[in-house]
Design a protein around this motif. Structure first.
Motif, PDB file in Angstrom:
ATOM      1  N   TYR A  95       0.819  -1.207   0.000  1.00 15.59           N
ATOM      2  CA  TYR A  95       0.000   0.000   0.000  1.00 15.59           C
ATOM      3  C   TYR A  95       0.862   1.270   0.000  1.00 15.59           C
ATOM      4  CZ  TYR A  95      -3.275   3.554   1.635  1.00 15.59           C
ATOM      5  OH  TYR A  95      -4.013   4.692   1.753  1.00 15.59           O
ATOM      6  N   ARG A  98       2.958   1.628  -3.118  1.00 16.41           N
ATOM      7  CA  ARG A  98       2.109   1.552  -4.312  1.00 16.41           C
ATOM      8  C   ARG A  98       2.625   0.524  -5.319  1.00 16.41           C
ATOM      9  NH1 ARG A  98      -1.474   5.502  -4.009  1.00 16.41           N
ATOM     10  NH2 ARG A  98      -1.043   7.333  -2.705  1.00 16.41           N
ATOM     11  N   ARG A 103      -4.637  -8.778  -5.770  1.00 18.59           N
ATOM     12  CA  ARG A 103      -5.209  -8.828  -4.426  1.00 18.59           C
ATOM     13  C   ARG A 103      -5.596 -10.250  -4.004  1.00 18.59           C
ATOM     14  NH1 ARG A 103      -9.240  -3.539  -4.457  1.00 18.59           N
ATOM     15  NH2 ARG A 103      -7.604  -1.962  -4.797  1.00 18.59           N
TER      16      ARG A 103
END
Length: 624
Positions: A95, A98, A103
């Motif tokens: 996160y 980036r 996922r």
């Protein structure tokens, strides 16, 4: 082999192996998600990040403090926490930096981490169990377990951990239809207990273990008879009285004893009522070093008293009880006093110094034949000693006083029984005059107590016999020492004052059958290896013991095993007059005179005529 693998299981080596497995888990997650096209979605910088994160988490985790050959659910939980931490930190990294990452891989990777990290460790546990099973199967001692419950599961688990004891479990038997053909740790329920003889023959069983702590005596006897074959050792898991914490260990398993064949249901105590009068209180137990007194002390200790005072004339039994209590209850405040209930001055000194709240009065002469020849001692100890102790307790206004009585006080035919009935009368009378709640508890014989029939039989068997039984039809009531003690303590909570409680003793036991069972339990055959001789009733001995007089009724209490005898009132002046006479005769009277005085005091006392000569008890005068 197992020892070699354990040497490799060191923290530095394991961390390197775990880092490899964490990386392998990432590869596997992509392959599971994308099949052949996994390389199109995979980037090698993922491995750099996951390696650094995993090194940090694994180094500070508790995974390397475990002995993985004993891995269980708690170790699996540790693995889950570590892998969850790794994947959580990895998501945070993705996160903040980036980084593009599928996922769906996160959830898959969590599972594969658990699979690889846990699989390596639990493989050691499986290897240990496999090697133990092989070693176990090579041992010579083949074991059949009766019962497929919690106790059996504990035994199997313990035997798997300790193959060095040399036992091979061949299976279990249980009468529960729902358990048939099921398994416990890989061992199958082979059928119901009626198949025991067949299974012993089929599997060449060396040892049978009865693993049902709650089983009744008649059930254990049936199991024993089914299992007691030549060269087969029959053992048992101790009953609920002997297992303090509910857990079973291999060192508790022992050979079947005659006490097991008479085992009865567990006593369910109303603990709240007992705690109310024992917790944080000072408890005095007279005769505390004896069989019943010492067990009362052990049971009381469970209820967190402030002090336990052991009062006994026997220094040896008191010393050993003191050691036992201090070992098992190190925080218990224990006072041991050598003294006699005959000594009123000593009793007053003890009460003045320690101020007991509750007294359990277990001190007494109890041997029937000995008291027939020395009735003055029964009077001094059982009657006058009880008077001394009860008067002292009343003077110091203690809360409760519980007298231990006997079924021999019912329609007594011997001095001991008559003296205990007189002790009950003292309790009934004094209760009306003071604040202290006085009560008595009657019960029959206790198994294994000092001077009881079982130790005598064991000594006779050790000498090669014969066993001596006084009459072929003689019966007695029996209960275990812990059972009797627990019910006495419960009765103390129920008493309002003046009651004579009687305990549910179950069915009477024939002493002849008891002798036969004990011979069989010793691996011998009655009347072949060891004889049983009938020698005739001893002085003052009854053929059948009773728990109630013909004029008495049972009154139920809130405890199903405890009843109240509805005894008639005792006249205070009548009792005082006869106690004074007995006190004088105990110093200088003859056997005849003392027994005659007991007959006058206890109207249900009917001594055997051959024990007392030249006395007409019906007309209460000497015959010519």
């Amino acid at each position: 082999m197992l020892e070699y693998l354990l040497k490799l299981y060191k923290k530095p080596r394991l961390i390197i192996i775990d880092l490899f497995l964490v990386n392998l888990a990432v590869f596997s997650s992509f392959i599971l998600r994308f099949d052949e096209s996994w390389l199109l979605h995979f980037e090698f910088n993922y491995l750099v990040a996951i390696t650094i994160i995993s090194l940090f988490v694994l180094y500070f985790s508790s995974l390397y403090n475990k002995m993985w050959q004993y891995a269980s659910m708690s170790e699996l939980y540790s693995i889950f926490k570590a892998t969850l931490a790794i994947n959580t930190l990895f998501v945070i990294y993705l996160y903040f930096f980036r980084v593009s990452f599928p996922r769906s891989i996160i959830a898959i990777n969590l599972m594969t981490d658990i699979f690889f990290l846990g699989g390596m460790r639990f493989a050691l546990r499986l290897l240990k169990d496999f090697l133990n099973r092989n070693q176990n199967n090579k041992s010579k001692n083949r074991v059949l377990i009766i019962g497929a419950g919690d106790a059996a599961e504990m035994i199997i688990r313990e035997m798997q951990k300790h193959p060095e004891i040399g036992k091979r479990i061949i299976g279990l038997v249980d009468d529960d239809p729902a358990k048939q053909a099921l398994e416990i740790h890989g061992y199958k329920v082979l059928g119901k207990t009626k198949k025991i003889p067949q299974l012993i023959e089929e599997y060449d069983v060396d040892e049978v273990i009865i693993a049902i702590p709650s089983a009744e005596g008649k059930t254990i006897k049936r199991f024993y008879e089914l299992s007691n074959k030549k060269n087969v050792k029959v053992e048992i898991v101790p009953g609920v009285y002997e297992i303090l914490k509910g857990d079973v260990s291999l060192n508790q398993i022992r050979e079947v004893k005659v006490e097991d064949l008479l085992r009865r249901d567990q006593v369910d105590l109303i603990s709240s009522e007992i705690s109310a009068y024992l917790e944080a209180k000072t408890i005095l137990v007279s005769g505390g070093g004896g069989s019943i007194g010492s067990e009362i002390c052990r049971q009381i200790a469970k209820f967190n008293p402030e002090q336990i005072i052991i009062l006994d004339i026997n220094e040896n039994t008191t010393y050993f009880l003191e050691r036992d209590l201090k070992e098992n209850y190190p925080n218990l405040e224990l006072i041991s006093i050598i003294g006699s209930i005959r000594d009123k001055n000593k009793l007053e000194k003890v009460f003045n110094e320690y101020s007991p709240d509750v007294v359990f009065h277990a001190a007494a002469h109890k041997h029937v034949p000995l008291m027939e020849t020395s009735p003055e001692e029964a009077v001094k100890n059982n009657i006058l000693g009880t008077r001394n102790l009860s008067q002292t307790a009343a003077d110091f206004e203690i809360d409760r006083f519980v007298l231990i009585s006997t079924d021999k006080a019912v329609n007594p035919t011997n001095v001991m029984g008559a003296s205990k009935r007189a002790a009950e009368m003292i309790i009934q009378t004094i209760n009306k005059q003071v604040k202290t709640k006085f009560m008595a508890v009657r019960f029959g014989n206790v198994l294994g107590s000092q001077g009881s029939v079982i130790p005598l039989f064991k000594k006779q068997i050790a000498k090669g016999g014969p066993l001596t039984v006084t009459h072929k039809d003689i019966t007695r009531y029996f209960m275990t020492i812990p059972e009797a003690s627990q019910l006495v303590i419960q009765a103390g909570a129920l008493g309002k004052g003046g009651e004579v409680f009687v305990l549910d003793m179950g069915e009477p036991v024939k002493i002849m059958e008891l002798a036969e069972d004990l011979i069989a339990l010793s691996g011998l055959t009655p009347y072949e290896d060891i004889d049983i001789d009938v020698i005739g009733l001893r002085p003052g001995e009854k053929l059948y013991e009773e728990l109630l007089c013909d004029t008495e009724d049972n009154i139920a209490t809130e405890h199903e095993r405890i009843f109240i005898n509805n005894l008639g009132a005792v006249n205070q002046q009548f009792l005082a007059k006869h106690l004074q006479r007995l006190e004088s005769l105990a110093k200088k009277g003859t056997v005849n005179e003392i027994i005659l005085a007991l007959v006058d005091l206890v109207d249900t006392y009917q001594p055997r005529r051959d024990n007392v000569k030249k006395v007409d008890f019906k007309n209460n005068k000497k015959s010519s």
